[in-house]
Enzyme design. Sequence first.
Site, mmCIF file in Angstrom:
data_model
loop_
_atom_site.group_PDB
_atom_site.id
_atom_site.type_symbol
_atom_site.label_atom_id
_atom_site.label_comp_id
_atom_site.label_asym_id
_atom_site.label_seq_id
_atom_site.Cartn_x
_atom_site.Cartn_y
_atom_site.Cartn_z
ATOM 1 N N GLY A 130 0.810 -1.212 0.000
ATOM 2 C CA GLY A 130 0.000 0.000 0.000
ATOM 3 C C GLY A 130 0.840 1.257 0.000
ATOM 4 O O GLY A 130 0.398 2.297 0.498
ATOM 5 N N SER A 212 4.614 -5.668 -2.743
ATOM 6 C CA SER A 212 4.727 -4.237 -2.982
ATOM 7 C C SER A 212 5.449 -3.568 -1.806
ATOM 8 O O SER A 212 6.577 -3.940 -1.484
ATOM 9 C CB SER A 212 3.335 -3.647 -3.231
#
Length: 519
Positions: A130, A212
């Site tokens: 995120g 990520s």
Amino acid sequence: MRSIYKLALALAFQACYVQAATVSVSTTSGVLQGTQQDGLMMFKGVRFGQSPTGNLRWAPPVAFTSSAAQNATTLGPSCVQQFPFAVAAINQRLFNTPPPPENEDCLFLNVWAPAPAGSGLPVVVWIYGGALAFGTAWIAEYDGASLASNQSVVVVTFNYRTNVFGFPESPDLPLAQNNLGFLDQDLALQWVQQNIAKFGGDPSKVTIMGQSAGAASVAAAYVRHAPGTAPFRGAIMLSGTVVSKNPTPTFTSFNAMATALGCRQSPGAARLACLRAVSASTIRTYTNGASSGTWTSLVDSVTVFSDPLQMIRNGQTSRVPFMLGHTQDDGTLFALNQNNLQAYLTANFGNLVTANQVRALYASGLSDNAIIADLIRDFVFLCPAELWGGAGVGAGIANVYRYAYGPVFADLQLFPNAGAWHSSEIPEIFGTYNSSTATAAEKTLSSTMQTIVGNFARNPAVAPAPNWPKYVPGNTTSTLAKLAYNSNVALSNVVQAAGSNSLDSPCDRLWNQFLDVRV
């Protein structure tokens, strides 16, 4: 469609938990009252850190300890979220629907473990992505039940502070107290070491896995632990690492926020006290507004270093086996509505790179949007994986596995030209794909990806799938594992060994000079 699926999945999980039997485990967080059903124990909303509010806002996390009974049947609230601006709508649709409850008091974790509790089981600890701005262990895709049950592993997920609450980049704080989200992660890993045996897990068999910004978090943890000191024995990095970083901190966003919120003192204790008195909801409104900046980690030489690749080469890091890679279309999500290559390059590279240089790296005839998607994939995900793989092998780390993830499924095409997009592997790994729309191939691949993760967690010194060679960089070997290309989704054929540097030409010709700045 994805939003409806998430809601239905969450309600289905809740219904199952209501019918499940109660199970208790004594931990440093108290006597946890969880649930047991279908051969699985589940504990949710386990507080591992004291509430980071009041004087503990923008302070290192403090472990929560208790001997009292604790209800562990409901997920704890998410940390306060920020959805940066140009991509706010798509990020909220993909990663925050339906929106979970948010609270500044958010340091909770969750455990899924085979029942009855055995001993010596491998442990997989998940760190969400995120961009260090948003993310939560709440969302349905990260439910650990399927992975724990199918692979006989203990799965742990947890919340960590993000955006200005977790990475404030504040001159009001000591430099080493700015990467609070990473300190939250370390506290959660400490909790695992202290307690996971009570759930049947082996604290010496922990694998940390993230995607990520979660993968970058795994990479940062990999680097900051010296050999023999890491609270994990393996690391899986899905589309993310850490590379060279400017050591000079930037305090612009925090200073602008302080002024906007009426705290106009000079940086220091008085201004920090003023900001600690501002409500979390007021700060959230500001950080999600158009006038806000963004926040990320800074170099403190404790949790984040300016030269991580050189530290790997010098043997200063944890040196445990690792698996890392990217998806074939990691850049498509970030290239949405980006249709002018020169404008994109100017905004992100100034005058360091020209459009003609970049076009020469990629196939002729591609649109500007397609080139931007490819360069984002390469610069942010693929090239760092190449550098990490090469650094690890060069340092003598015996077990490095590099991959490219290629499958494209129709029910996952959630935006134009998505392809095998950034995070599309997550529902396959967790087994949380939409069973009503998934094809037989997608369901088979989910089982395969779970087995790959389970195999690595059981023994990271052994290939996680048949025919997956240890990575050896260069142009004379074929050790890059192309996963699930050409509809090969079974464990027996999921790996297509390709030229080790077959995807790396744009990295070697241009991008690596910006990523590997040796000091």
